[in-house]
Write an enzyme that holds these catalytic residues in place. Structure first.
Site, PDB file in Angstrom:
ATOM      1  N   GLU A 272       0.568  -0.485  16.359  1.00 25.47           N
ATOM      2  CA  GLU A 272      -0.296   0.654  16.011  1.00 25.47           C
ATOM      3  C   GLU A 272      -1.192   1.031  17.192  1.00 25.47           C
ATOM      4  O   GLU A 272      -1.382   2.220  17.486  1.00 25.47           O
ATOM      5  CB  GLU A 272      -1.161   0.319  14.779  1.00 25.47           C
ATOM      6  CG  GLU A 272      -2.029   1.498  14.361  1.00 25.47           C
ATOM      7  CD  GLU A 272      -2.981   1.169  13.219  1.00 25.47           C
ATOM      8  OE1 GLU A 272      -2.622   0.369  12.340  1.00 25.47           O
ATOM      9  OE2 GLU A 272      -4.090   1.726  13.214  1.00 25.47           O
TER      10      GLU A 272
ATOM     11  N   THR B  12      -6.322   0.582  11.780  1.00 25.42           N
ATOM     12  CA  THR B  12      -6.540   0.796  10.347  1.00 25.42           C
ATOM     13  C   THR B  12      -6.680  -0.501   9.542  1.00 25.42           C
ATOM     14  O   THR B  12      -7.215  -0.477   8.446  1.00 25.42           O
ATOM     15  CB  THR B  12      -5.369   1.583   9.740  1.00 25.42           C
ATOM     16  OG1 THR B  12      -4.160   0.901  10.071  1.00 25.42           O
ATOM     17  CG2 THR B  12      -5.330   2.993  10.254  1.00 25.42           C
TER      18      THR B  12
ATOM     19  N   CYS C 180       0.871  -1.181   0.000  1.00 28.46           N
ATOM     20  CA  CYS C 180       0.000   0.000   0.000  1.00 28.46           C
ATOM     21  C   CYS C 180       0.912   1.236   0.000  1.00 28.46           C
ATOM     22  O   CYS C 180       2.137   1.118   0.142  1.00 28.46           O
ATOM     23  CB  CYS C 180      -0.851  -0.008   1.264  1.00 28.46           C
ATOM     24  SG  CYS C 180       0.185  -0.021   2.744  1.00 28.46           S
TER      25      CYS C 180
ATOM     26  N   CYS D  68       2.596   5.940   8.805  1.00 36.24           N
ATOM     27  CA  CYS D  68       1.673   6.129   7.673  1.00 36.24           C
ATOM     28  C   CYS D  68       0.751   7.315   7.976  1.00 36.24           C
ATOM     29  O   CYS D  68       0.187   7.393   9.080  1.00 36.24           O
ATOM     30  CB  CYS D  68       0.850   4.866   7.463  1.00 36.24           C
ATOM     31  SG  CYS D  68      -0.416   5.113   6.195  1.00 36.24           S
TER      32      CYS D  68
ATOM     33  N   SER E  22       1.992  -5.350   3.467  1.00 34.08           N
ATOM     34  CA  SER E  22       3.426  -5.220   3.734  1.00 34.08           C
ATOM     35  C   SER E  22       4.256  -6.255   2.965  1.00 34.08           C
ATOM     36  O   SER E  22       5.447  -6.417   3.229  1.00 34.08           O
ATOM     37  CB  SER E  22       3.677  -5.360   5.242  1.00 34.08           C
ATOM     38  OG  SER E  22       2.949  -6.440   5.764  1.00 34.08           O
TER      39      SER E  22
ATOM     40  N   SER F 231       1.770  -9.892  10.625  1.00 34.10           N
ATOM     41  CA  SER F 231       1.133  -8.840   9.829  1.00 34.10           C
ATOM     42  C   SER F 231      -0.376  -8.857  10.069  1.00 34.10           C
ATOM     43  O   SER F 231      -1.069  -9.799   9.674  1.00 34.10           O
ATOM     44  CB  SER F 231       1.436  -9.061   8.344  1.00 34.10           C
ATOM     45  OG  SER F 231       0.526  -8.338   7.553  1.00 34.10           O
ATOM     46  N   SER F 232      -0.870  -7.808  10.723  1.00 38.14           N
ATOM     47  CA  SER F 232      -2.292  -7.756  11.072  1.00 38.14           C
ATOM     48  C   SER F 232      -3.172  -7.831   9.833  1.00 38.14           C
ATOM     49  O   SER F 232      -4.118  -8.616   9.759  1.00 38.14           O
ATOM     50  CB  SER F 232      -2.577  -6.454  11.837  1.00 38.14           C
ATOM     51  OG  SER F 232      -3.945  -6.263  11.997  1.00 38.14           O
TER      52      SER F 232
ATOM     53  N   HIS G 198      -0.527  -4.733  19.636  1.00 33.24           N
ATOM     54  CA  HIS G 198      -0.058  -4.387  18.287  1.00 33.24           C
ATOM     55  C   HIS G 198       0.551  -2.988  18.348  1.00 33.24           C
ATOM     56  O   HIS G 198       0.056  -2.101  19.046  1.00 33.24           O
ATOM     57  CB  HIS G 198      -1.228  -4.424  17.296  1.00 33.24           C
ATOM     58  CG  HIS G 198      -0.794  -4.244  15.865  1.00 33.24           C
ATOM     59  ND1 HIS G 198      -0.522  -3.006  15.334  1.00 33.24           N
ATOM     60  CD2 HIS G 198      -0.568  -5.136  14.882  1.00 33.24           C
ATOM     61  CE1 HIS G 198      -0.153  -3.156  14.059  1.00 33.24           C
ATOM     62  NE2 HIS G 198      -0.172  -4.450  13.769  1.00 33.24           N
TER      63      HIS G 198
HETATM   64 FE1  SF4 Z   1      -1.212   3.006   5.885  1.00 33.37          FE
HETATM   65 FE2  SF4 Z   1      -1.417   0.655   7.099  1.00 33.37          FE
HETATM   66 FE3  SF4 Z   1      -3.271   1.427   5.337  1.00 33.37          FE
HETATM   67 FE4  SF4 Z   1      -0.879   0.798   4.499  1.00 33.37          FE
HETATM   68  S1  SF4 Z   1      -2.308  -0.608   5.481  1.00 33.37           S
HETATM   69  S2  SF4 Z   1      -2.050   2.608   3.857  1.00 33.37           S
HETATM   70  S3  SF4 Z   1       0.428   1.485   6.180  1.00 33.37           S
HETATM   71  S4  SF4 Z   1      -2.822   2.408   7.304  1.00 33.37           S
END
Ligand code: SF4
Length: 315
Positions: A135, A173, A21, A105, A275, A231-232, A133
């Protein structure tokens, strides 16, 4: 039970969008540019993004990964990961005269800003996400006295608010959209006055990747999600495929595939977490190609053109 080998044509459905992303792309490029501009070593607090392959590649180029900012030598350069950090981490870094580069991010930063706004308004904030986590730790650190982490609908009965009329919620997120809706509904039943963020916090990338997996899971006998265990968003993709009724596995790369898994699968769905570099997906495609899955169809649910500029000084 003896396995029955399939005889029909074998096919791979490849999700689009998948993989990197904009936030991950920016974070990885931030470390690469920091190494180019400042030279090695560049310290990175936590995994820059949750992918082992990415971390190992950057380490080879001179990045040193540490768990805490307090491990970084005084005056050195440290990059904060895409998942964001709490104000306490910024304070620690300043106290150690670290030169910081923030690769958080921008969509995570947006949640931090909402947390500050709700906290200033005197609200109790229910932060929906996974305790522990990075975040969630970073966001919770914006207002530790006001933020209560809620992991799932089962937690809702046990949470409390000093003033039930002054309550808000925020979300991690990368959660599965459907799960979040369930928790928000349960919270709203207990706290009808609860307010939420201006816009949904589930980021565009998580949403699009989940939609793509839903679309291909409906047509697949088996789904592979390429991503790391920690990785969530990759784990959410596996859950989305399973909720659609399809067998799904989280794999690091092609070496994680047990050949027995594919003996009965005519159509294999393939995607990757935000990721995961696409080179790992290409390796899985090649592995499947060698086993008769030469037909590859891309299943596209959205096109993305999001781009975040690099932190100041690196662009
Ligand atoms: Fe940002 Fe995480 Fe969404 Fe990627 S997955 S755009 S790092 S919030």
């Amino acid at each position: 039970m003896p396995s029955i080998a399939i005889s029909g044509p074998r096919k791979v459905l490849l999700a689009a969008p998948r993989g990197y992303c904009a936030g991950v792309d920016r974070a990885v490029q931030t470390v690469e540019r920091a190494l180019e501009v400042h030279g090695a070593p560049v310290y990175v607090r936590k995994e820059i993004v949750h992918n082992k392959h990415v971390v190992e590649e950057l380490a080879k180029r001179g990045a040193i990964f540490v768990e805490q900012e307090t491990e970084v030598p005084e005056g050195a350069i440290v990059v904060f990961s895409a998942h964001g950090v709490s104000p306490a981490v910024h304070d620690n870094a300043a106290a150690h005269s670290l030169r910081t580069i923030d690769a958080t991010c921008p969509l995570v930063t947006k949640v931090h800003v909402e947390a500050q706004r709700f906290a200033r308004g005197g609200r109790t904030i229910f932060l929906i996400g996974h305790a522990g986590h990075e975040e969630i730790e970073g966001t919770a650190g914006e207002a530790p006295d006001r933020i209560v982490v809620v992991e799932g609908p089962g937690d809702v009965a046990n949470v409390d608010a000093a003033d039930p009329e002054r309550v808000a919620y925020l979300t991690q997120t990368t959660l599965a959209v459907d799960d979040t809706v369930e928790v928000v509904e349960a919270l709203r039943q207990r706290f009808p006055a609860m307010v939420g963020p201006k816009h949904d916090d589930i980021c565009y990338a998580s949403q699009n990747r989940q939609e793509a997996v839903k679309a291909l899971a409906a047509r697949s006998d088996l789904v592979f999600i390429v991503g790391s265990q920690n990785s969530s968003n990759s784990n959410r993709l596996v859950e989305v495929a399973r909720e659609a009724g399809t067998v799904a596995y989280l794999i690091s790369d092609e070496t994680s595939i047990d050949p027995d898994w594919i003996t009965q699968a005519e159509v294999i769905g393939l995607s990757s977490g935000a990721s995961t570099p696409d080179v790992l997906v290409e390796r899985v495609v090649a592995f499947l190609h060698d086993r008769g899955y030469g037909d590859v169809e891309e299943v596209t649910v959205a096109t993305e053109d999001v781009h975040f500029p690099l932190p100041a000084g690196l662009d």
